[in-house]
Design a protein around this motif. Structure first.
Motif, PDB file in Angstrom:
ATOM      1  N   LEU A  46       1.108  -0.857  -0.151  1.00 34.89           N
ATOM      2  CA  LEU A  46      -0.242   0.098  -0.185  1.00 34.89           C
ATOM      3  C   LEU A  46       0.661   1.041  -0.580  1.00 34.89           C
ATOM      4  O   LEU A  46       0.639   2.195  -0.555  1.00 34.89           O
ATOM      5  CB  LEU A  46      -0.359   0.025   1.179  1.00 34.89           C
ATOM      6  N   VAL A  47       1.791   1.116   0.664  1.00 33.07           N
ATOM      7  CA  VAL A  47       3.095   2.517   0.985  1.00 33.07           C
ATOM      8  C   VAL A  47       3.325   2.162  -0.445  1.00 33.07           C
ATOM      9  O   VAL A  47       3.712   3.375  -1.058  1.00 33.07           O
ATOM     10  CB  VAL A  47       3.899   2.280   2.326  1.00 33.07           C
ATOM     11  N   GLU A  48       4.076   1.426  -1.058  1.00 37.16           N
ATOM     12  CA  GLU A  48       4.534   1.725  -2.121  1.00 37.16           C
ATOM     13  C   GLU A  48       3.384   2.263  -3.175  1.00 37.16           C
ATOM     14  O   GLU A  48       4.089   3.230  -4.257  1.00 37.16           O
ATOM     15  CB  GLU A  48       5.364  -0.070  -2.581  1.00 37.16           C
ATOM     16  N   ASP A  49       2.649   1.450  -3.869  1.00 35.97           N
ATOM     17  CA  ASP A  49       1.752   2.116  -4.313  1.00 35.97           C
ATOM     18  C   ASP A  49       1.129   3.689  -3.919  1.00 35.97           C
ATOM     19  O   ASP A  49       0.876   4.724  -5.386  1.00 35.97           O
ATOM     20  CB  ASP A  49       0.402   1.614  -4.130  1.00 35.97           C
ATOM     21  N   ILE A  94       9.924   2.251   5.952  1.00 39.86           N
ATOM     22  CA  ILE A  94       8.643   3.411   6.424  1.00 39.86           C
ATOM     23  C   ILE A  94       8.211   1.806   7.101  1.00 39.86           C
ATOM     24  O   ILE A  94       7.546   2.541   8.725  1.00 39.86           O
ATOM     25  CB  ILE A  94       7.377   3.722   5.219  1.00 39.86           C
ATOM     26  N   VAL A  95       7.562   1.184   6.250  1.00 37.89           N
ATOM     27  CA  VAL A  95       6.180  -0.054   7.710  1.00 37.89           C
ATOM     28  C   VAL A  95       7.569  -0.534   8.471  1.00 37.89           C
ATOM     29  O   VAL A  95       6.808  -0.900   9.754  1.00 37.89           O
ATOM     30  CB  VAL A  95       6.025  -0.880   6.492  1.00 37.89           C
ATOM     31  N   SER A 140      10.240   0.341  -3.815  1.00 39.95           N
ATOM     32  CA  SER A 140       9.976  -0.577  -2.297  1.00 39.95           C
ATOM     33  C   SER A 140      10.634  -1.023  -1.889  1.00 39.95           C
ATOM     34  O   SER A 140      10.057  -1.313  -0.587  1.00 39.95           O
ATOM     35  CB  SER A 140      10.297  -1.815  -3.632  1.00 39.95           C
ATOM     36  N   GLY A 141      11.945  -0.518  -1.813  1.00 42.47           N
ATOM     37  CA  GLY A 141      12.933  -0.655  -0.543  1.00 42.47           C
ATOM     38  C   GLY A 141      12.548   0.786   0.476  1.00 42.47           C
ATOM     39  O   GLY A 141      12.343   0.843   2.083  1.00 42.47           O
ATOM     40  N   LEU A 142      11.972   1.955   0.050  1.00 43.67           N
ATOM     41  CA  LEU A 142      11.601   3.475   0.476  1.00 43.67           C
ATOM     42  C   LEU A 142      10.238   2.639   1.452  1.00 43.67           C
ATOM     43  O   LEU A 142      10.097   2.949   3.014  1.00 43.67           O
ATOM     44  CB  LEU A 142      11.357   4.487   0.542  1.00 43.67           C
ATOM     45  N   ASN A 176      11.535   5.856  -8.552  1.00 44.23           N
ATOM     46  CA  ASN A 176      12.340   4.788  -8.497  1.00 44.23           C
ATOM     47  C   ASN A 176      14.332   5.284  -7.979  1.00 44.23           C
ATOM     48  O   ASN A 176      14.337   4.996  -9.325  1.00 44.23           O
ATOM     49  CB  ASN A 176      12.250   3.479  -9.117  1.00 44.23           C
ATOM     50  N   CYS A 177      14.149   6.599  -8.132  1.00 45.94           N
ATOM     51  CA  CYS A 177      15.357   7.469  -8.090  1.00 45.94           C
ATOM     52  C   CYS A 177      16.670   7.264  -7.239  1.00 45.94           C
ATOM     53  O   CYS A 177      17.612   8.086  -7.179  1.00 45.94           O
ATOM     54  CB  CYS A 177      14.448   9.274  -8.112  1.00 45.94           C
ATOM     55  N   GLY A 178      16.030   6.287  -6.246  1.00 45.74           N
ATOM     56  CA  GLY A 178      16.468   6.286  -4.945  1.00 45.74           C
ATOM     57  C   GLY A 178      17.106   8.033  -4.402  1.00 45.74           C
ATOM     58  O   GLY A 178      18.289   7.883  -3.417  1.00 45.74           O
ATOM     59  N   ALA A 179      16.612   8.557  -4.428  1.00 44.76           N
ATOM     60  CA  ALA A 179      16.790  10.014  -3.559  1.00 44.76           C
ATOM     61  C   ALA A 179      16.505  10.097  -2.147  1.00 44.76           C
ATOM     62  O   ALA A 179      17.438  10.732  -1.343  1.00 44.76           O
ATOM     63  CB  ALA A 179      16.162  11.276  -4.602  1.00 44.76           C
ATOM     64  N   CYS A 180      15.828   9.048  -2.356  1.00 45.02           N
ATOM     65  CA  CYS A 180      15.659   8.959  -0.271  1.00 45.02           C
ATOM     66  C   CYS A 180      16.851   8.676   0.624  1.00 45.02           C
ATOM     67  O   CYS A 180      16.651   7.973   1.472  1.00 45.02           O
ATOM     68  CB  CYS A 180      14.210   8.116  -0.081  1.00 45.02           C
TER      69      CYS A 180
END
Length: 280
Positions: A36-39, A61-62, A55-57, A45-49
């Motif tokens: 749900l969060v990924e959606d 977060i979860v 999906s990784g972020l 998918n820039c990786g700036a986070c």
């Protein structure tokens, strides 16, 4: 023949039961909130986070290893949506930040020390005596920042400078990390006054290398409220936390200070210019 077929069928049946049991035993439970969060994330998918894609972020977060506002691309709206999924509340998010290339020295106004004919990459060019420009702080103009931008927000102008489109810029900071000169800064999107120079050379040296360099005369410092523009080792630097009157651009004898309107830059009374100082 028939007995062989029956034996193979029985063997296949036993194997399928075994696989089903193994799948149940070794199944990895996943939190449905991750999907749900990924959606809810932008999917850039820039990786700036700092995580491997959206999906990784989402997973981070979860698992409470990242915050609901850690996506620099999504902004406040995305953070609010993610917070709702996580059962949290979110307010604020701050102002949108956009990239600003703090150099106005294009090929027409900035001197070059030699002709560079190597790989068309700023990082590679910087390895050779810091680049071909006389100003050691100047934009090398080979477009490494444009190539790093996953959103197509930077284009290279014929004049040899990069231009940031603030409407397309998501604030991911990929360009900031890609610039070997460190002259790309993140600034509040609502601010209109900018100093497009990064040179810390003394006035005479800076003027000789570039016709639009900050020469440290401090006229702008004296023309604005105290603290709005400060000197940092011969370079005037804007304090974006303070309001700065646009008229200050007219005080700069080198036209280093520009005023942005609707994504462009225009010193008062002069023709519209780009964010990087080139012609619009």
């Amino acid at each position: 023949m028939l007995s062989a077929i029956i034996a193979l069928a029985a063997l296949a049946l036993v194997a399928s039961f075994g696989l089903a049991i193994a799948a149940r035993i070794f199944a990895v439970e996943t939190d449905p909130r991750i999907e749900l969060v990924e959606d809810a994330l932008p999917g850039a998918n820039c990786g700036a986070c700092g995580f491997p894609g959206c999906s990784g972020l989402a997973k981070a977060i979860v698992e409470e290893k990242a915050g609901v506002a850690d996506c620099p691309v999504g902004g406040g709206g995305t953070a609010t949506a993610v917070a709702e999924i996580m059962g949290l509340s979110f307010s604020g998010g701050g102002e949108k930040m956009v990239a600003m290339i703090n150099c106005k020295g294009d090929d027409e106004v900035a001197l070059k020390r030699f002709h560079y004919n190597g790989v068309a990459d700023c990082t590679s060019a910087a390895l050779i005596f810091g680049g071909d420009k006389s100003c050691s702080y100047g934009c090398l103009g080979l477009g490494t920042c444009a190539g790093a931008c996953p959103f197509g927000a930077i284009e290279m102008l014929p004049s040899g400078l990069a231009l940031v489109d603030p409407e397309k810029c998501t604030g991911c900071t990929k360009c900031v990390d890609s610039c070997p000169k460190g002259i790309i800064k993140m600034v509040p999107a609502s601010r209109t006054v900018h100093i497009l120079c990064s040179s810390h050379d003394k006035g005479g040296v800076a003027r000789k290398a570039c016709k639009t360099a900050c020469i440290g005369c401090q006229k702008c410092v004296k023309a604005v409220p105290e603290g709005a523009i400060v000197m940092d080792n011969f370079l005037a630097v804007i304090n974006y936390e303070m309001e700065i009157p646009e008229e200050v651009a007219g005080e700069c004898p080198m036209n280093t200070i520009v005023v942005s309107r609707q994504g462009g830059m225009a010193p008062p009374g002069q023709e519209m210019q780009t964010a990087a100082g080139g012609d619009a």
